[in-house]
Motif scaffolding. Structure first.
Motif, PDB file in Angstrom:
ATOM      1  N   ALA A 120      -1.223 -11.670  -7.842  1.00 61.98           N
ATOM      2  CA  ALA A 120       0.124 -11.381  -8.808  1.00 61.98           C
ATOM      3  C   ALA A 120      -0.651 -10.182  -9.818  1.00 61.98           C
ATOM      4  O   ALA A 120       0.418  -9.556 -10.524  1.00 61.98           O
ATOM      5  CB  ALA A 120       0.189 -12.851  -9.678  1.00 61.98           C
ATOM      6  N   ARG A 121      -1.885 -10.165  -9.972  1.00 62.79           N
ATOM      7  CA  ARG A 121      -2.457  -9.019 -10.825  1.00 62.79           C
ATOM      8  C   ARG A 121      -2.088  -7.747 -10.415  1.00 62.79           C
ATOM      9  O   ARG A 121      -1.847  -6.740 -11.191  1.00 62.79           O
ATOM     10  CB  ARG A 121      -3.732  -9.181 -11.139  1.00 62.79           C
ATOM     11  CG  ARG A 121      -4.742  -9.272  -9.941  1.00 62.79           C
ATOM     12  CD  ARG A 121      -5.893  -9.332 -10.184  1.00 62.79           C
ATOM     13  NE  ARG A 121      -7.041  -9.287  -9.055  1.00 62.79           N
ATOM     14  CZ  ARG A 121      -7.293 -10.276  -8.261  1.00 62.79           C
ATOM     15  NH1 ARG A 121      -7.377 -11.482  -8.962  1.00 62.79           N
ATOM     16  NH2 ARG A 121      -8.237 -10.008  -7.115  1.00 62.79           N
ATOM     17  N   GLU A 122      -1.751  -7.718  -9.210  1.00 59.28           N
ATOM     18  CA  GLU A 122      -1.372  -6.445  -8.296  1.00 59.28           C
ATOM     19  C   GLU A 122       0.196  -5.777  -8.779  1.00 59.28           C
ATOM     20  O   GLU A 122       0.994  -6.467  -8.068  1.00 59.28           O
ATOM     21  CB  GLU A 122      -1.724  -6.158  -6.946  1.00 59.28           C
ATOM     22  CG  GLU A 122      -3.139  -6.546  -6.637  1.00 59.28           C
ATOM     23  CD  GLU A 122      -3.443  -7.359  -5.283  1.00 59.28           C
ATOM     24  OE1 GLU A 122      -2.121  -7.417  -4.587  1.00 59.28           O
ATOM     25  OE2 GLU A 122      -4.379  -7.970  -5.002  1.00 59.28           O
ATOM     26  N   GLU A 131       0.843  -1.367  -0.019  1.00 56.31           N
ATOM     27  CA  GLU A 131       0.004   0.052  -0.079  1.00 56.31           C
ATOM     28  C   GLU A 131       0.690   1.238  -0.022  1.00 56.31           C
ATOM     29  O   GLU A 131       0.672   2.252  -0.601  1.00 56.31           O
ATOM     30  CB  GLU A 131      -1.049   0.031   1.149  1.00 56.31           C
ATOM     31  CG  GLU A 131      -1.923   1.169   1.196  1.00 56.31           C
ATOM     32  CD  GLU A 131      -1.662   2.309   2.210  1.00 56.31           C
ATOM     33  OE1 GLU A 131      -2.475   3.092   2.299  1.00 56.31           O
ATOM     34  OE2 GLU A 131      -0.695   2.262   3.093  1.00 56.31           O
ATOM     35  N   ILE A 132       1.812   1.306   0.806  1.00 51.93           N
ATOM     36  CA  ILE A 132       2.810   2.188   1.071  1.00 51.93           C
ATOM     37  C   ILE A 132       3.514   2.868  -0.156  1.00 51.93           C
ATOM     38  O   ILE A 132       3.484   3.981  -0.712  1.00 51.93           O
ATOM     39  CB  ILE A 132       3.882   2.204   2.007  1.00 51.93           C
ATOM     40  CG1 ILE A 132       2.953   2.222   3.657  1.00 51.93           C
ATOM     41  CG2 ILE A 132       5.008   3.277   2.023  1.00 51.93           C
ATOM     42  CD1 ILE A 132       3.779   1.693   4.733  1.00 51.93           C
ATOM     43  N   PHE A 133       3.904   1.879  -1.180  1.00 50.98           N
ATOM     44  CA  PHE A 133       4.909   1.972  -2.269  1.00 50.98           C
ATOM     45  C   PHE A 133       4.065   1.909  -3.556  1.00 50.98           C
ATOM     46  O   PHE A 133       4.630   1.741  -4.506  1.00 50.98           O
ATOM     47  CB  PHE A 133       6.006   1.270  -2.255  1.00 50.98           C
ATOM     48  CG  PHE A 133       6.857   1.747  -0.970  1.00 50.98           C
ATOM     49  CD1 PHE A 133       7.580   2.982  -0.764  1.00 50.98           C
ATOM     50  CD2 PHE A 133       7.411   0.920   0.029  1.00 50.98           C
ATOM     51  CE1 PHE A 133       8.225   3.385   0.288  1.00 50.98           C
ATOM     52  CE2 PHE A 133       8.005   1.071   1.159  1.00 50.98           C
ATOM     53  CZ  PHE A 133       8.471   2.388   1.229  1.00 50.98           C
ATOM     54  N   ASN A 161       5.609  -3.610  -8.295  1.00 51.79           N
ATOM     55  CA  ASN A 161       5.182  -4.586  -7.288  1.00 51.79           C
ATOM     56  C   ASN A 161       5.140  -5.764  -7.981  1.00 51.79           C
ATOM     57  O   ASN A 161       4.038  -5.878  -8.794  1.00 51.79           O
ATOM     58  CB  ASN A 161       3.803  -3.839  -6.765  1.00 51.79           C
ATOM     59  CG  ASN A 161       3.277  -4.454  -5.553  1.00 51.79           C
ATOM     60  OD1 ASN A 161       3.816  -4.142  -4.479  1.00 51.79           O
ATOM     61  ND2 ASN A 161       2.362  -5.416  -5.650  1.00 51.79           N
ATOM     62  N   LEU A 162       5.656  -6.716  -7.202  1.00 48.21           N
ATOM     63  CA  LEU A 162       5.721  -8.194  -7.800  1.00 48.21           C
ATOM     64  C   LEU A 162       5.393  -8.891  -6.720  1.00 48.21           C
ATOM     65  O   LEU A 162       5.790  -9.097  -5.821  1.00 48.21           O
ATOM     66  CB  LEU A 162       7.036  -8.411  -8.142  1.00 48.21           C
ATOM     67  CG  LEU A 162       7.821  -7.444  -9.379  1.00 48.21           C
ATOM     68  CD1 LEU A 162       9.306  -8.006  -9.449  1.00 48.21           C
ATOM     69  CD2 LEU A 162       7.077  -7.323 -10.451  1.00 48.21           C
ATOM     70  N   ASN A 163       4.138  -9.772  -7.080  1.00 46.99           N
ATOM     71  CA  ASN A 163       3.618 -10.527  -5.986  1.00 46.99           C
ATOM     72  C   ASN A 163       3.811 -11.957  -6.566  1.00 46.99           C
ATOM     73  O   ASN A 163       3.438 -12.310  -7.744  1.00 46.99           O
ATOM     74  CB  ASN A 163       2.254 -10.334  -5.558  1.00 46.99           C
ATOM     75  CG  ASN A 163       1.973  -9.188  -4.891  1.00 46.99           C
ATOM     76  OD1 ASN A 163       2.762  -8.853  -3.656  1.00 46.99           O
ATOM     77  ND2 ASN A 163       1.026  -8.422  -5.085  1.00 46.99           N
ATOM     78  N   ALA A 188       9.110  -6.897  -4.007  1.00 44.49           N
ATOM     79  CA  ALA A 188       8.792  -8.035  -4.346  1.00 44.49           C
ATOM     80  C   ALA A 188       8.627  -8.924  -3.202  1.00 44.49           C
ATOM     81  O   ALA A 188       9.338  -9.138  -1.936  1.00 44.49           O
ATOM     82  CB  ALA A 188      10.047  -8.765  -5.158  1.00 44.49           C
ATOM     83  N   SER A 189       7.423  -9.716  -3.253  1.00 43.64           N
ATOM     84  CA  SER A 189       6.791 -10.476  -2.046  1.00 43.64           C
ATOM     85  C   SER A 189       6.440 -11.904  -2.590  1.00 43.64           C
ATOM     86  O   SER A 189       5.629 -12.037  -3.515  1.00 43.64           O
ATOM     87  CB  SER A 189       5.707  -9.712  -1.513  1.00 43.64           C
ATOM     88  OG  SER A 189       4.980 -10.605  -0.428  1.00 43.64           O
TER      89      SER A 189
END
Ligand code: SP5
Ligand code: ZN
Length: 343
Positions: free
Chosen positions: A234-236, A206-208, A246-248, A217-218
């Motif tokens: 992953a779509r976020e 949310e912050i970045f 932002n990599l999920n 990356a998470s």
């Protein structure tokens, strides 16, 4: 490597939490930090240093002033309202209800506004503990800024579920985000945050989310089945100029090492392509097979490999402690990452 730690983390202890319909002792207990500290000392990782106290303004680079005021004052307000015990929110806005963009005035309504769950309460001294955890992250960042190759911020309470103006998931201030901002404010143009905690770092995302100066990356349990449920798909991929940063990597329950490692290596490659000049690791070790609230299958030795591969970035690196609840192996697992890094 230097470890930053303060016994002030004891100032936060939510006695209980609700787990599968039962009230149990909270998994996020003070003993966690003691266990990791004991292992740091046992292996002789390096000096253990008490962080100084930083100005609130440094925290407000990430969190809104109204939220910080709320955290600092809500316990007194709770008592003034004649209430015993700890401060707990208990009801949240459902998708059928309109969003609001300013804090309501009523105490419980405001508690709801500034939180997303009841994983942890606010006690009389929670603010002080959370502030000291942020100090711990900042002191680690400053050590790296002054030339250390790496540092370990043994933060407690953890941070990655806390957003600009909300707490949840045992987190109150986002220690890793505050540290990443510290790097940016002191000469770094691009910082990567690699979140290996079992849970999605929804607060950090949310912050970045709309920024391109921080790549997140998470790797985490798929929000379709795992806490925090509503974010981490992953779509976020980020928004506006943050798009693509932002990599999920949502992973299924039961994920074993080879599958976790493949996602880790994919993220590793994308972080390298971003060419950051500093790295923050959100170091949760709850992907461990015996973690009591998690469902991945990593073994203790795998954390050595993770550390070794983090070292391969060749970047100034700050490790920030997040989750990990298997108290029997928590020290070993967390410090294995650091020892793997040191080679
Ligand atoms: C920082 C971090 O790791 N936060 C995790 C917050 C998880 N909160 C929800 C935990 C729900 C636990 N209930 C399952 C218990 C299984 N015995
Ligand atoms: Zn976690």
């Amino acid at each position: 490597m230097k470890t930053f730690y303060t016994a002030d983390h004891h100032l936060h202890h939510s006695g209980m939490e609700l787990s599968f319909g039962r009230i149990v002792e909270t998994f996020e207990m003070p003993e966690r930090a003691e266990i990791v500290l004991r292992r740091v000392k046992e292996v002789g990782l390096g000096p253990v240093i008490e962080p100084p106290s930083y100005e609130r303004a440094v925290i407000e680079r990430i969190h809104t002033p109204d939220y910080v005021d709320f955290l600092e004052n809500v316990f007194a307000e709770w008592r003034a309202a004649g209430r015993d015990g700890e401060v707990w929110p208990y009801s949240w806005r459902h998708r059928s209800m309109p969003a609001i963009d300013a804090p309501p005035s009523g105490l419980d309504a405001r508690l709801s506004y500034y939180s997303f769950d009841m994983a942890g309460s606010i006690t009389e001294t929670t603010w002080r503990a959370a502030k000291r955890a942020a100090d711990t992250a900042l002191a680690g960042a400053d050590a790296v800024l002054s030339g250390e190759r790496a540092a370990f911020s043994l933060c407690r309470p953890p941070g990655h579920h806390a957003g600009r103006d909300f707490f949840g998931g045992y987190c109150y201030l986002n220690n890793a985000a505050i540290a990443a901002q510290r790097f940016l404010d002191n000469g770094h143009a691009r910082v990567a945050i690699f979140d290996v905690d079992y849970h999605h770092g929804n607060g950090t995302q949310e912050i970045f989310y709309d920024r391109d100066d921080v790549l997140l990356a998470s790797l985490h349990g798929d929000p379709d089945f795992e806490f925090p449920f509503h974010l981490g798909y992953a779509r976020e991929r980020g928004a506006g100029k943050g798009e693509g940063y932002n990599l999920n990597y949502p992973l299924p329950a039961g994920t074993p090492w080879p599958q976790w490692q493949a996602a880790f290596e994919d993220a590793h490659e994308k972080i390298r392509a971003y060419e950051p000049s500093a790295l923050v690791i959100s170091l949760g070790v709850d992907a461990f097979k015996d973690d009591p609230i998690s469902q991945f299958k990593l073994e203790s030795d795998h954390f050595l490999t993770i550390g070794r591969r983090i070292a391969d970035f060749g970047l100034p690196t700050l490790f920030v402690m997040e989750g990990g609840y298997a108290t029997g192996a928590l020290g070993l697992n967390a410090v294995n990452v650091l020892q793997g890094f040191e080679g």
